[in-house]
Design an enzyme around this catalytic site. Structure first.
Site, mmCIF file in Angstrom:
data_model
loop_
_atom_site.group_PDB
_atom_site.id
_atom_site.type_symbol
_atom_site.label_atom_id
_atom_site.label_comp_id
_atom_site.label_asym_id
_atom_site.label_seq_id
_atom_site.Cartn_x
_atom_site.Cartn_y
_atom_site.Cartn_z
ATOM 1 N N ARG A 131 0.851 -1.186 0.000
ATOM 2 C CA ARG A 131 0.000 0.000 0.000
ATOM 3 C C ARG A 131 0.887 1.237 0.000
ATOM 4 O O ARG A 131 1.931 1.265 0.690
ATOM 5 C CB ARG A 131 -0.911 0.025 1.236
ATOM 6 N N GLU A 154 -3.405 7.475 -4.882
ATOM 7 C CA GLU A 154 -3.767 6.858 -6.159
ATOM 8 C C GLU A 154 -5.281 6.903 -6.348
ATOM 9 O O GLU A 154 -6.014 6.919 -5.364
ATOM 10 C CB GLU A 154 -3.250 5.402 -6.222
ATOM 11 N N HIS A 172 -1.330 -0.045 -9.811
ATOM 12 C CA HIS A 172 -1.978 -0.978 -8.876
ATOM 13 C C HIS A 172 -2.505 -2.227 -9.611
ATOM 14 O O HIS A 172 -3.709 -2.520 -9.596
ATOM 15 C CB HIS A 172 -3.116 -0.275 -8.118
HETATM 16 C C1 DGY Z 1 -5.981 -6.029 -2.593
HETATM 17 O O1 DGY Z 1 -6.647 -7.056 -2.728
HETATM 18 O O2 DGY Z 1 -5.769 -5.527 -1.499
HETATM 19 C C2 DGY Z 1 -5.453 -5.389 -3.826
HETATM 20 O O3 DGY Z 1 -4.606 -4.347 -3.509
HETATM 21 C C3 DGY Z 1 -6.600 -4.892 -4.686
HETATM 22 O O4 DGY Z 1 -7.456 -4.175 -3.903
#
Ligand code: DGY
Length: 322
Positions: free
Chosen positions: A240, A269, A288
């Site tokens: 993240r 983002e 992402h």
């Molecule tokens: C997750 O599953 O956490 C991925 O980052 C997509 O949201």
């Protein structure tokens, strides 16, 4: 009128997942994949027995407080759950689930792509060819950093971190890690445990971030800690964005302290990321995409539906997090 539960599905999902939703529930789908506001979600929840959202929808304490009482569950289409205030959900009696395991391989692939893209200057090379600026080959042309045999450091040795470590071993990398608790020898597979992030950092030629975003990990990779990495290290983030202090990372990439970074996740983002990232040649950027394969996205949808099936059958969902 059917007595099948009504599910508010906030984003367009893969066809196979929507087909299963249609078969087993009365889904409120979003065929145009429009990003709903919190107010819209609350309004549309008036008839919903559960919500199936993604990390793109925020369920903070205020949103959860405003959800109608008929909402029994939030079955996330994500493993990360920093977008949901779990305490607020618990207090309101809303069951919350996530989708672990099914995305570990895909996300680990992206971590390795980010590592190699950063180390071997993939963005610069790609851009050079597309812009018709490739004019020569020489022994000193566009030299990158070799990763084979180097040290791969992991913050957060959960499921994704473990698979990324396994892939890194395929490059003969020595794996080091920090995790809140030490793994068993079977899961460690020879990886070297460090009791603190600070202990880990000097051992990372590549630092790969796989920990969740929590108040404790926000800004964890900051100026002081980046200074503890070896000179010329590479930072990879597929967890993240919030775990990284952008100003500190950008400073280290600009000063030459770090060789490069490979980033799949960002603060702000998608459209409010730090603008400097776009200017730096030594950053390999992806939007992402960690879990973005057909197999994995179907797997995530099915896992979310398995959790909903359990909720409505009166069973404990396997992936309950609140
Ligand atoms: C997750 O599953 O956490 C991925 O980052 C997509 O949201």
């Amino acid at each position: 009128m059917s007595d099948k539960p009504v599910i508010l599905v906030t984003r367009k999902l893969p066809d196979a997942v929507e087909a299963r939703l249609q078969r087993d529930y009365r889904p409120m789908l979003n065929p145009d994949d429009r990003l709903y506001s919190a107010d819209e979600i609350i309004e549309m929840s008036a008839e919903a027995d559960a919500i199936l959202p993604c990390h793109t929808e925020k369920f903070d304490a205020d949103v959860i407080a405003r959800l109608p009482k008929n909402v029994r569950a939030i079955a996330n289409f994500s493993v990360g759950h920093d977008h949901v205030d779990l305490e607020a959900a618990k207090a309101k009696g809303i069951i919350v689930t996530n989708t672990p395991d099914v995305l570990s391989d895909a996300t680990a692939e992206i971590a390795i792509l980010c590592m190699l893209g950063a180390a071997r200057r993939a963005y610069e090379g790609e851009r050079m060819i597309r812009a018709q600026k490739w004019k020569d080959w020489s022994p000193t042309f566009m030299l990158g950093a070799q990763t084979t045999g180097k040290r791969f450091g992991v913050i957060g040795m959960g499921r994704v971190g473990q698979v990324a470590a396994k892939r890194a071993r395929g490059f003969d990398m020595e794996v080091h890690y920090y995790n809140r608790s030490r793994l068993s020898p079977e899961l460690e597979c020879g990886a070297i445990y460090h009791e603190t992030v600070e202990d880990l950092l000097p051992h990372c030629d590549v630092l790969s971030i796989h920990c969740p975003a929590t108040p404790q990990t926000t800004g964890l990779v900051n100026q002081e800690r980046i200074a503890m990495l070896p000179d010329g290290a590479i930072v990879v983030n597929t967890g993240r964005g919030g775990v990284v202090d952008d100003e500190a990372l950008i400073e280290a990439l600009t000063s030459g302290k770090l060789f490069a970074a490979g980033l799949d996740v960002f603060n702000g983002e998608p459209d409010n990321i730090h603008p400097k990232y776009r200017e730096l040649d030594n950053v390999f950027l992806l939007p992402h995409l960690g879990s973005a394969t057909v197999e994995t996205r179907v797997g995530m949808g099915f896992r979310a539906l398995d959790n909903l099936d359990a909720v409505f059958a009166g069973r404990e969902p396997v992936d309950r997090i609140a």
